[in-house]
Motif scaffolding. Structure first.
Motif, PDB file in Angstrom:
ATOM      1  N   SER A  21     -62.742 -13.303  31.723  1.00  0.00           N
ATOM      2  CA  SER A  21     -63.158 -12.384  30.657  1.00  0.00           C
ATOM      3  C   SER A  21     -63.656 -11.105  31.318  1.00  0.00           C
ATOM      4  N   THR A  22     -63.082  -9.974  30.941  1.00  0.00           N
ATOM      5  CA  THR A  22     -63.551  -8.714  31.544  1.00  0.00           C
ATOM      6  C   THR A  22     -64.991  -8.436  31.135  1.00  0.00           C
ATOM      7  N   ASN A  23     -65.393  -8.894  29.949  1.00  0.00           N
ATOM      8  CA  ASN A  23     -66.796  -8.708  29.559  1.00  0.00           C
ATOM      9  C   ASN A  23     -67.726  -9.485  30.492  1.00  0.00           C
ATOM     10  N   GLN A  45     -55.772 -11.715  30.670  1.00  0.00           N
ATOM     11  CA  GLN A  45     -57.107 -12.267  30.459  1.00  0.00           C
ATOM     12  C   GLN A  45     -56.962 -13.722  30.010  1.00  0.00           C
ATOM     13  N   ARG A  49     -63.294 -13.486  25.349  1.00  0.00           N
ATOM     14  CA  ARG A  49     -64.342 -13.839  24.381  1.00  0.00           C
ATOM     15  C   ARG A  49     -64.252 -12.922  23.167  1.00  0.00           C
ATOM     16  N   GLY A  50     -64.456 -13.510  21.984  1.00  0.00           N
ATOM     17  CA  GLY A  50     -64.465 -12.718  20.758  1.00  0.00           C
ATOM     18  C   GLY A  50     -65.846 -12.700  20.145  1.00  0.00           C
ATOM     19  N   ARG A  51     -65.972 -12.008  19.013  1.00  0.00           N
ATOM     20  CA  ARG A  51     -67.246 -11.972  18.304  1.00  0.00           C
ATOM     21  C   ARG A  51     -67.552 -13.358  17.750  1.00  0.00           C
ATOM     22  N   TRP A  56     -60.560 -14.917  22.374  1.00  0.00           N
ATOM     23  CA  TRP A  56     -59.628 -13.809  22.148  1.00  0.00           C
ATOM     24  C   TRP A  56     -58.434 -14.083  23.044  1.00  0.00           C
ATOM     25  N   LYS A 116     -55.269  -7.470  11.775  1.00  0.00           N
ATOM     26  CA  LYS A 116     -56.137  -7.057  12.892  1.00  0.00           C
ATOM     27  C   LYS A 116     -55.333  -6.679  14.130  1.00  0.00           C
ATOM     28  N   GLY A 119     -59.928  -5.737  18.460  1.00  0.00           N
ATOM     29  CA  GLY A 119     -61.286  -6.231  18.255  1.00  0.00           C
ATOM     30  C   GLY A 119     -62.188  -5.683  19.340  1.00  0.00           C
ATOM     31  N   ILE A 137     -62.934  -4.268  24.697  1.00  0.00           N
ATOM     32  CA  ILE A 137     -61.934  -3.906  23.694  1.00  0.00           C
ATOM     33  C   ILE A 137     -60.657  -4.699  23.960  1.00  0.00           C
TER      34      ILE A 137
HETATM   35  C1  BTN Z   1     -63.376  -9.781  18.288  1.00  0.00           C
HETATM   36  O1  BTN Z   1     -63.664 -10.966  18.135  1.00  0.00           O
HETATM   37  O2  BTN Z   1     -62.866  -9.116  17.384  1.00  0.00           O
HETATM   38  C2  BTN Z   1     -63.675  -9.091  19.598  1.00  0.00           C
HETATM   39  C3  BTN Z   1     -62.609  -9.312  20.609  1.00  0.00           C
HETATM   40  C4  BTN Z   1     -62.899  -8.612  21.907  1.00  0.00           C
HETATM   41  C5  BTN Z   1     -61.901  -8.955  22.981  1.00  0.00           C
HETATM   42  C6  BTN Z   1     -62.091  -8.130  24.218  1.00  0.00           C
HETATM   43  S1  BTN Z   1     -60.711  -8.274  25.321  1.00  0.00           S
HETATM   44  C7  BTN Z   1     -61.593  -7.485  26.584  1.00  0.00           C
HETATM   45  C8  BTN Z   1     -63.027  -7.948  26.510  1.00  0.00           C
HETATM   46  N1  BTN Z   1     -63.256  -9.140  27.296  1.00  0.00           N
HETATM   47  C9  BTN Z   1     -63.542 -10.198  26.534  1.00  0.00           C
HETATM   48  O3  BTN Z   1     -63.749 -11.348  26.966  1.00  0.00           O
HETATM   49  N2  BTN Z   1     -63.539  -9.861  25.249  1.00  0.00           N
HETATM   50  C10 BTN Z   1     -63.310  -8.443  25.068  1.00  0.00           C
END
Ligand code: BTN
Length: 262
Positions: A21-23, A45, A49-51, A56, A116, A119, A137
């Motif tokens: 995950s880049t986050n 990736q 991870r998502g919200r 994701w 969508k 995200g 993003i």
């Molecule tokens: C959502 O749930 O709408 C948010 C999604 C965000 C995905 C991005 S991809 C790059 C960055 N790294 C992650 O693990 N998640 C975000």
């Protein structure tokens, strides 16, 4: 994706072949003292991870998946506007590359025709240099309909952009975030900059005026009409069954479904 030169300072890009995950990675870099402006992107990736604790999922090289490191020197109460700023910047970037028409679903989903496309996951990380924002993003670029993980997703390709260029998109995205951020977080900025950002956000936000169902972090879902976005970024919802003029409820976190009117 190729290396990018000439980005606005302090932004700089590192491209990784593969990452979980880049986050998560950028959060580690932030904690280790990385200065503001690093953008980590990956071709593939594997644990996005998502919200709201979701995942994701994107196939290799088909999406733009990356995270930007910001260290905003703004009052804590202004931080909730950062996800909205990022969403506005994504719409700016898509316009700059001739992308499809998009709208925003509160707080920061980027939709094309209700599906969508992108995200945003903004995470606050505490570091020795103060709090940092990891702005993640994920934008579906050349993903085919069959590759999209859920039926209510879209990509630039499925939205009609036949040959989207991820490097050009990445540049446009970094430039757009840099411009919006420089205006909003400049030294001495405050209510006037918040108001300008919110005006841009509200004009792009398709949630306002719609019937919505909001899944809240706790308790029953809230059904009603979204009547606006408050100065602190909260979604204002007038609960169903209440009279026009009833004060709306302010929603600070939740998952919004746009309910179709029959
Ligand atoms: C959502 O749930 O709408 C948010 C999604 C965000 C995905 C991005 S991809 C790059 C960055 N790294 C992650 O693990 N998640 C975000």
């Amino acid at each position: 994706m190729s290396h990018l030169e000439g980005l606005p300072a302090p932004f700089r890009v590192e491209v990784l072949d593969e990452a979980g995950s880049t986050n998560a990675l950028l959060g580690e870099r932030a904690r280790a003292g990385e200065p503001e402006g690093l953008v980590l992107v990956t071709e593939h990736q594997t644990a996005g991870r998502g919200r709201l604790d979701r995942t994701w999922v994107t196939p290799p090289r088909a999406a733009l998946t990356g995270s930007l490191l910001l260290r905003p020197q703004v009052a804590a109460e202004r931080w909730p506007l950062l996800p909205l700023l990022t969403a506005v910047a994504v719409t700016d970037a898509l316009a700059a590359v001739g992308g499809p028409r998009v709208e925003l679903k509160w707080p920061n989903d980027v939709l094309h025709d209700g599906l969508k496309l992108a995200g945003i996951l903004l995470e606050r990380v505490d570091t020795d240099l103060g709090p940092a924002a990891v702005v993640g993003i994920g934008l579906n670029v050349s993903t085919t309909r069959a590759e999209l993980p859920v039926p209510n997703a879209a990509s630039l390709l499925t939205a009609g952009m036949l040959d989207p260029d991820r490097t050009a998109l990445l540049r446009a995205l970094v430039v757009a975030v840099a411009e919006r951020y420089a205006g909003w977080a400049a030294p001495g900025s405050g209510p006037a900059e918040d108001a300008a950002l919110l005006e841009a956000y509200r004009s792009r936000c398709d949630t306002i005026g719609r019937r919505v169902r909001v899944e809240l972090p706790r308790g029953e879902p809230l059904e009603g009409t979204a009547v606006g976005v408050a100065a602190d970024g909260a979604l204002l919802v007038r609960p169903a069954g209440t009279e026009e003029g009833t004060p709306p409820m302010a929603v600070h976190a939740g998952d919004v479904v746009h309910v179709r009117s029959e």
